[in-house]
Write an enzyme that holds these catalytic residues in place. Structure first.
Site, PDB file in Angstrom:
ATOM      1  N   PRO A 128      61.030   9.867  11.216  1.00 52.75           N
ATOM      2  CA  PRO A 128      62.108  10.093  12.129  1.00 52.75           C
ATOM      3  C   PRO A 128      62.468   9.754  13.389  1.00 52.75           C
ATOM      4  O   PRO A 128      62.293   9.909  14.634  1.00 52.75           O
ATOM      5  CB  PRO A 128      61.297  11.652  12.416  1.00 52.75           C
ATOM      6  N   CYS A 129      63.602   8.343  12.693  1.00 56.38           N
ATOM      7  CA  CYS A 129      63.797   7.829  13.806  1.00 56.38           C
ATOM      8  C   CYS A 129      65.034   8.255  15.027  1.00 56.38           C
ATOM      9  O   CYS A 129      64.916   8.040  15.929  1.00 56.38           O
ATOM     10  CB  CYS A 129      64.513   6.259  13.646  1.00 56.38           C
TER      11      CYS A 129
END
Length: 160
Positions: A128-129
């Site tokens: 989850p950047c």
């Protein structure tokens, strides 16, 4: 999330509020996820069961609000440093964010290096950047600081 990955290399795709999400797997692990505006070319019959299952979970999360699909079978290709950053991203709970600076301090690095690793994340959504933001705002997403990609980042943060 470089755009030079051949689209025919994806084994499954699903339509989501973000656009088409395509998944590639190898040796029982997810190796690539890409958000696309059009449906990618996919292999013929049979497909890949893991890629199809990942697409189903992503589709349920993005369309129906199911829980974020935490998967353990992830195999992103990258440098040792990128792997460290991506592992740190996986520790950020859904609905929370960290700044590039906070992650940099945790990893004894620089915010710019953390941002570079986020930009090269080959498995967005699952790594989850989008949960990494600038100290003074949204930061970037997929190497962009405005337009469609930032709309996607904001949508993901609101969705969680």
């Amino acid at each position: 999330m470089a755009d030079n990955f051949p689209l025919a290399e994806y084994q499954a795709a699903c339509l989501t509020p973000l656009g088409w999400v395509a998944v590639s797997t190898s040796d029982g692990a997810v190796t690539r996820v890409k958000i696309l505006e059009e449906c990618p070319e996919l292999p013929g019959e049979g497909g890949d069961a893991l890629a199809a299952r990942v697409c189903e979970r992503l589709e349920a999360w993005l369309n129906d609000g199911d829980d974020w699909p935490r998967l353990t079978a992830l195999a992103p290709g990258g440098t040792v440093f990128q792997q460290r950053v991506w592992k740190a991203l996986l520790a950020i709970p859904p609905g929370e964010t960290r700044t590039y600076g906070e992650l940099a301090r945790e990893l004894d690095s620089s915010p710019r290096a953390v941002g570079g690793a986020c930009r090269r994340n080959p498995i967005p959504l699952l790594i989850p950047c989008h949960r990494v933001v600038a100290a003074n705002g949204d930061g970037g997403f997929a190497g962009h600081t405005r337009g469609r990609w930032m709309d996607i980042k904001r949508w993901l943060l609101a969705h969680e």
